[in-house]
Design a protein around this motif. Structure first.
Motif, PDB file in Angstrom:
ATOM      1  N   ALA A  34       0.836  -1.214   0.000  1.00 58.21           N
ATOM      2  CA  ALA A  34       0.000   0.000   0.000  1.00 58.21           C
ATOM      3  C   ALA A  34       0.869   1.261   0.000  1.00 58.21           C
ATOM      4  N   TYR A  92       3.944   6.986   6.469  1.00 57.92           N
ATOM      5  CA  TYR A  92       3.624   6.183   7.656  1.00 57.92           C
ATOM      6  C   TYR A  92       3.174   4.788   7.275  1.00 57.92           C
ATOM      7  N   LEU A  94       1.385   1.116   9.497  1.00 60.69           N
ATOM      8  CA  LEU A  94       0.905   0.586  10.780  1.00 60.69           C
ATOM      9  C   LEU A  94       0.672  -0.916  10.659  1.00 60.69           C
ATOM     10  N   TRP A  99      -5.106  -1.472  12.759  1.00 58.84           N
ATOM     11  CA  TRP A  99      -5.847  -0.583  11.854  1.00 58.84           C
ATOM     12  C   TRP A  99      -7.250  -0.307  12.403  1.00 58.84           C
ATOM     13  N   GLY A 100      -7.802   0.814  11.963  1.00 58.83           N
ATOM     14  CA  GLY A 100      -9.208   1.104  12.220  1.00 58.83           C
ATOM     15  C   GLY A 100      -9.505   1.587  13.626  1.00 58.83           C
ATOM     16  N   ARG A 101      -8.467   1.992  14.367  1.00 59.39           N
ATOM     17  CA  ARG A 101      -8.694   2.486  15.732  1.00 59.39           C
ATOM     18  C   ARG A 101      -8.334   3.966  15.848  1.00 59.39           C
ATOM     19  N   GLY A 102      -8.046   4.597  14.696  1.00 60.36           N
ATOM     20  CA  GLY A 102      -7.697   6.019  14.722  1.00 60.36           C
ATOM     21  C   GLY A 102      -6.284   6.295  15.208  1.00 60.36           C
ATOM     22  N   MET A 104      -3.420   6.178  13.530  1.00 56.65           N
ATOM     23  CA  MET A 104      -2.533   6.959  12.665  1.00 56.65           C
ATOM     24  C   MET A 104      -2.897   8.431  12.670  1.00 56.65           C
ATOM     25  N   TYR A 127       1.589  11.841   0.271  1.00 61.25           N
ATOM     26  CA  TYR A 127       1.205  11.257  -1.019  1.00 61.25           C
ATOM     27  C   TYR A 127       0.614   9.866  -0.799  1.00 61.25           C
ATOM     28  N   ASN A 132      -5.501   3.496  -2.273  1.00 56.78           N
ATOM     29  CA  ASN A 132      -5.305   3.445  -0.811  1.00 56.78           C
ATOM     30  C   ASN A 132      -6.318   4.356  -0.099  1.00 56.78           C
ATOM     31  N   GLU A 133      -7.561   3.877  -0.038  1.00 51.15           N
ATOM     32  CA  GLU A 133      -8.664   4.664   0.523  1.00 51.15           C
ATOM     33  C   GLU A 133      -8.469   4.954   2.012  1.00 51.15           C
ATOM     34  N   GLN A 134      -7.856   4.007   2.707  1.00 54.07           N
ATOM     35  CA  GLN A 134      -7.677   4.186   4.154  1.00 54.07           C
ATOM     36  C   GLN A 134      -6.724   5.337   4.441  1.00 54.07           C
ATOM     37  N   ARG A 137      -8.364   8.625   3.788  1.00 52.96           N
ATOM     38  CA  ARG A 137      -9.232   9.059   4.896  1.00 52.96           C
ATOM     39  C   ARG A 137      -8.404   9.704   6.004  1.00 52.96           C
ATOM     40  N   LYS A 141      -8.879  13.471   7.112  1.00 57.46           N
ATOM     41  CA  LYS A 141      -9.271  13.697   8.513  1.00 57.46           C
ATOM     42  C   LYS A 141      -8.316  14.669   9.196  1.00 57.46           C
TER      43      LYS A 141
END
Ligand SMILES: CC(C)(COP(=O)(O)OP(=O)(O)OC[C@H]1O[C@@H](n2cnc3c(N)ncnc32)[C@H](O)[C@@H]1OP(=O)(O)O)[C@@H](O)C(=O)NCCC(=O)NCCS
Length: 179
Positions: A34, A92, A94, A99-102, A104, A127, A132-134, A137, A141
Motif C-alpha cells: 500500500a 507512515y 501501521l 488498523w481502524g482504531r484512529g 494513525m 502522497y 489506498n482509501e484508508q 481518509r 481527517k
C-alpha cells in the motif's frame, strides 16, 4: 532526541530492540504494498531497514503505550518533489492488527505539531496511491489539502506504475486547522 506523546501512543526514535516488532508488520502483505514497498521475506531484510532508521532518518517508531510495543512508523523526510528545505514529506505505516482504531490520525497530529512548531517547517506534504482509501481518509481527517494527482508517477517493486495523489498543509493552514 525526539519524544512525542499522545493519549495512546509514544513516538520515539527506533532502537535495536525494535527488530521483531518491525519485522512483524514489515512482512504483512497488506502493509508494504500500500506504501509501494515489497513485504519483507526474512528478518535480515528488516535488520537492514532498521539500520537506516537508527541513523538520523526522520523516521519515528510508533509505540502502543499500553503494550510497550512498536506498531508502526511515521516520518518526515525530504520531499523529492520539492526543492525547498522548509518542506518535508510525511510517510507512515501501521501493523494491520492495529488498523481502524484512529491510531494513525493521532500520530499524524503529533508529528504535524512537531514539524510546524519545532522544526519550523513551512509545508508538510503527503502522497498516496489512488487505491489506498484508508490512507486517503487519514489524510483528509487530518486536514491536508488536495493538490492534484501526478499521473504514472511511481514505479514500484513489481514493475507496476501508479498515479500519485498529492496533498499538503502549509503553516498557515495548520494554524487555522488548530483554531
Ligand atoms: C493507512 C493506515 C496507516 C491507516 O491507519 P489507521 O490507524 O487504520 O487509520 P484510521 O483508524 O484513522 O482509519 C482510517 C480511515 O479509513 C477508513 N477506512 C478503512 N477502510 C477503508 C476502505 N476500504 N475504504 C475507505 N475508507 C476506509 C476508516 O473508516 C477510517 O475512517 P474514519 O475515521 O472516518 O472512520 C494503515 O491502513 C496502513 O498502515 N496501511 C498500510 C501502509 C500505508 O498505506 N501507508 C501509507 C502510504 S500513503
Amino acid at each position: 532526541m525526539v519524544l512525542l506523546q499522545t493519549e495512546r501512543l509514544l513516538l520515539r526514535p527506533f532502537e535495536q530492540r525494535d527488530l521483531e516488532d518491525l519485522f512483524e508488520y514489515a512482512r504483512q502483505p497488506e502493509v508494504g504494498p500500500a506504501a509501494g514497498w515489497r513485504p519483507h521475506e526474512d528478518i535480515e531484510e528488516t535488520r537492514e531497514v532498521l539500520q537506516n532508521f537508527l541513523g538520523n532518518s526522520g523516521e519515528l517508531a510508533i509505540v502502543d503505550r499500553s503494550e510497550d510495543k512498536v506498531i508502526g512508523s511515521i516520518g518526515l523526510t525530504k520531499d523529492e518533489r520539492r526543492d525547498n528545505n522548509r518542506a518535508k514529506a510525511m510517510g507512515y505505516a501501521l501493523n494491520r492488527h492495529y488498523w481502524g482504531r484512529g491510531y494513525m490520525a493521532e500520530a499524524v497530529g503529533a508529528v504535524l505539531n512537531y514539524g510546524f512548531n519545532t522544526l519550523l517547517l513551512n509545508l508538510v506534504s503527503i502522497y498516496h496511491f489512488p487505491f489506498n482509501e484508508q490512507s486517503r481518509r487519514v489524510i483528509e481527517k487530518c486536514g491536508f489539502v488536495y493538490e492534484g494527482t501526478l499521473r504514472q508517477a511511481k514505479g514500484i517493486y513489481d514493475g507496476r506504475v501508479h498515479d500519485v495523489v498529492c496533498y499538503s498543509m502549509t503553516r498557515e493552514e495548520y494554524r487555522n486547522y488548530c483554531k
